[in-house]
Each structure stands twice: as C-alpha cells, then as structure tokens.
Design an enzyme around this catalytic site. Sequence first.
Site, mmCIF file in Angstrom:
data_model
loop_
_atom_site.group_PDB
_atom_site.id
_atom_site.type_symbol
_atom_site.label_atom_id
_atom_site.label_comp_id
_atom_site.label_asym_id
_atom_site.label_seq_id
_atom_site.Cartn_x
_atom_site.Cartn_y
_atom_site.Cartn_z
ATOM 1 N N ASP A 1 0.849 -1.198 0.000
ATOM 2 C CA ASP A 1 0.000 0.000 0.000
ATOM 3 C C ASP A 1 0.884 1.248 0.000
ATOM 4 O O ASP A 1 0.956 1.979 0.979
ATOM 5 C CB ASP A 1 -0.917 -0.039 1.231
ATOM 6 C CG ASP A 1 -1.996 1.020 1.177
ATOM 7 O OD1 ASP A 1 -2.119 1.701 0.145
ATOM 8 O OD2 ASP A 1 -2.718 1.158 2.183
ATOM 9 N N ARG A 2 1.519 1.508 -1.131
ATOM 10 C CA ARG A 2 2.550 2.550 -1.212
ATOM 11 C C ARG A 2 1.992 3.924 -1.536
ATOM 12 O O ARG A 2 2.542 4.938 -1.156
ATOM 13 C CB ARG A 2 3.590 2.139 -2.271
ATOM 14 C CG ARG A 2 4.777 3.090 -2.385
ATOM 15 C CD ARG A 2 5.579 3.108 -1.091
ATOM 16 N NE ARG A 2 6.755 3.951 -1.194
ATOM 17 C CZ ARG A 2 6.770 5.279 -1.082
ATOM 18 N NH1 ARG A 2 5.640 5.922 -0.891
ATOM 19 N NH2 ARG A 2 7.882 5.958 -1.171
ATOM 20 N N LYS A 3 0.948 3.992 -2.336
ATOM 21 C CA LYS A 3 0.319 5.259 -2.745
ATOM 22 C C LYS A 3 1.349 6.205 -3.385
ATOM 23 O O LYS A 3 1.548 7.340 -2.938
ATOM 24 C CB LYS A 3 -0.370 5.946 -1.568
ATOM 25 C CG LYS A 3 -1.502 5.152 -0.939
ATOM 26 C CD LYS A 3 -2.200 5.948 0.141
ATOM 27 C CE LYS A 3 -3.327 5.151 0.767
ATOM 28 N NZ LYS A 3 -2.843 4.064 1.628
ATOM 29 N N PHE A 4 1.963 5.758 -4.473
ATOM 30 C CA PHE A 4 2.915 6.611 -5.191
ATOM 31 C C PHE A 4 2.228 7.895 -5.631
ATOM 32 O O PHE A 4 1.076 7.886 -6.063
ATOM 33 C CB PHE A 4 3.445 5.875 -6.425
ATOM 34 C CG PHE A 4 4.329 4.704 -6.110
ATOM 35 C CD1 PHE A 4 5.578 4.893 -5.538
ATOM 36 C CD2 PHE A 4 3.919 3.410 -6.386
ATOM 37 C CE1 PHE A 4 6.397 3.810 -5.249
ATOM 38 C CE2 PHE A 4 4.726 2.324 -6.110
ATOM 39 C CZ PHE A 4 5.977 2.530 -5.533
ATOM 40 N N ASN B 1 -0.335 0.638 -5.384
ATOM 41 C CA ASN B 1 -1.288 1.667 -5.789
ATOM 42 C C ASN B 1 -0.610 3.017 -5.952
ATOM 43 O O ASN B 1 0.529 3.226 -5.513
ATOM 44 C CB ASN B 1 -2.455 1.764 -4.794
ATOM 45 C CG ASN B 1 -1.997 1.947 -3.369
ATOM 46 O OD1 ASN B 1 -0.812 2.062 -3.085
ATOM 47 N ND2 ASN B 1 -2.952 1.963 -2.445
#
Length: 446
Positions: free
Chosen positions: A388-391, A417
């Site tokens: 769940d990195r949320k680049f 993501n």
Amino acid sequence: MRLLGKRPAQANVGPISSRSTSFAATQRAAGSARALLIAGGSSGSGQQQKTAVMGLFGRFHQGRSANAPSTSSVAVKATSKEPLTQEEVEDLVLKLNKIGAVKFGGFKLKSGLLSPVYVDLRVIVSYPDVLEQVSRMMYSQIKDLDFDIICGVPYTALPIATCMSLGFGLPMVMRRKEVKDYGTKKAIEGAYTAGQKCLIVEDLVTSGASVLETLDPLQKEQLQVTDVVVLIDREQGGAVHLSKHSLRLHAAFKLSAMLDVLQKHNLVDDELAGNVRKFIADNQTQLPTATPAAAPIAHKRLSYMERAGLANNSVAKQCFEIMARKRTNLAVAADVGTAHDMLQLAEAVGPHICVFKTHVDIFDRWDDSIAQQLQEIAERLDFLIFEDRKFADIGNTVVSQYGEGIYKIADWSHITNAHLVPGPGILDGLKQVGKGSMRAIMYCTA
C-alpha cells in the site's frame, strides 16, 4: 392539551380570505393560532379540552366546551382561499403562462405527434408563490371529498402533493417509481393502514396512464382509491379512461378554459387557439392499461471462478482464482512495527486470506532476505501481496521508487497503488517497471 388530526373531509373550512394575504403572512397567522391553542390548556375541571387540526393554509376546525376560550381574529385569517374567484383563477393561468409552464409552438410529444401546445409543470418548483397557489386551487376541488391520505404521482406531482400536505394538514404517502432491491423494497413509502382511502394527486392528465401506474401499487397495499385531482386536464380522453377504472377525475383547469383566459388577455390569438382545440379533438387517446410498478432488478451473483473468467487483468484473474480455491475474500493489513512481526502474521493468517497488505516503510528493517521470506510464505500459503505505497511523484521518480532503491517493491509485491494527481506520467512510469511481469497497479482517485 394536544393537537389532534382528522380527515380533511371533516374540516370546517372558512370563507375566502383577501388576495393580499401573502403565504408568509398566512404561515405567521397559523403559528400564532397554534400558540393560542397551546396556551389555552384545559377550560376547567371536568371540561372537554379544545382540540384542533390546522395546516399552514387551513383554518381551525375544533370541538370546544361551552366554557372554552375563543381564538383571536388572527386565527380566523389562517383560512384556505375558497371558493376561488374568477380573478384568482385567471391570475394563476397568467402566471403559469408567464413562467413557461404552458408553451405554444411546435413540440414533439412522447407519442411522436407534433403538438401546438406543451404543458411542463416541472418548472413550478422554482416559483414558491405559484406552487402554493396551485396547491390551493387543487385543494379547492377536493376539499369536500372523504379520504384519509394523499399520494402524489412521481415525479412532477410530488412537490404539489407535499405543498397540499403541509398547507392543509393532509397525511401523505409516496410511491417509488423504481423499487429498490434492498432495504424494505417497498413501492409505497409512508404511514398507512390497509383499508384507508387514498386520493391520487397528479399535475396533468392526458390519457391517465401515469395515474394507473400509481393506482396499481396503492391497491396492492389494500388502499382504496376512488378519486384523482389534477391541475390540468388536457381533455384528450383521460377522464373517460379513468372512469373505466372507477376513478373520478377532479381537474382545477381544463386546457380549453385556460385557452379562453389567454385569449381574453390577448396572449393567444384566435388562430393558435383554434389549432390547439383542433389538435385536442383530433388526438383523443386510447384506453391505457395499468402498468405494474417496476420489479426490483435481479442481479445475477457470479461465482469467483466465473468472475476470473471475465477478468482482463492477469493479477485480477489470479486473485479471483485464489478466492475460489480457498473460498475466502479476506484481506489482512500488516500494520505492525517490525519485519519479524510481519512475517509471523503472514504465517498465521496466510491459510485464511487472499491478500496480505503491507506498508514496507514502517518496518524496523528491510532487505532482500525479508522480501524473499515473504514471497515464499505467499507462494506456499497461496495469497497475493499488496504494498500500500500510494505513489504520488512524477514519472521518473516513481520508476526508481517502484523498481529500485532499498525496497525494490516491483520484485516482490503483486499489487501496489498510486495517486492520479501527478498526471499521466506516473502511470507511464509504473507501466514501464511492471511491463512483462505479473504486477497490478490500483489507482487512487481521491
């Protein structure tokens, strides 16, 4: 004391009030009258208490003992405007024409016919004074009828029915045009009991089809319906059709009478009025049949394996297949502080889940050996890893964050993501790293 409701047919409606009395003034009068009632209390030991019911526009109808206190003149002013004068009738026709509720020209109807007149009463919701006057006009047609509740035909008649309900203290129910397949799944909403008499409220009638669509669900709830009130009867057979279903039509206006008023005020010339009357006479409608309320939409529930067969994305397909094999749709978030605890959690929950979610940058340490251990557990216990990195950076930076650096996320995480805020560059960068591998990106739009 308490305020008690009674059926509208029992109302003692007062005489016509001055046209100068505004809607707001009527509301203030009604509020003052309520205050007088509440303050009145009991008329004495053993005496009957005073009871009343009143809408925003309606006058009191009350039962009192001989010693009950009288109300002030302000309460008497809270009356309904009836009987309506010819001046008031013409005033409403002119207002409807002015706001575009009645238009003349060339209009293609739902039937495909080209009509010289078009009635669009949806616009009246934007004119509170007109809406209030419409509700009074329609109430004057049915004030002496015996009914318990009213029901507006969706959608245009709903604000009219609501205004009548508030203005004259008439209990209201509502028909759903589309019945939901969840919750109560009711076609008729509101408080009612089987056997009650229901008055249908509609904006206008042409063939009567929309009224019959409302009649059917009301009768299925064992409500008695014998009367329909409308603002405008287009005189194209609706009244006759409804009578064949034992319904009496009460119209505030006939379209021909509205034409008379507009001709009188030089807003419609004789030629146009003649064309409209000829169109009405030449285009009488056929007897419609009642259309049952739309049944709840039945959605077919696909199995996980069926959904896997429809998936275009290889990782989505893999996820559905795991869900089908293991008979689970559970995902667990590894929100722990150490890599050791994360691996232990993966071992413990792995047999029961389809997805294991991580936040790699919160662990106390990370290296290739930890990544390899997590991959081995995922393969052995058959689940996917979701980082769940949320680049949210620009394309070139995201390329390095996803495929390089300390974490090398693309090497071990099946899913990650990214935010769309940076623009299309971030998508191109992530695709570049994940191309040719079994990897999926979920995009965060908020």
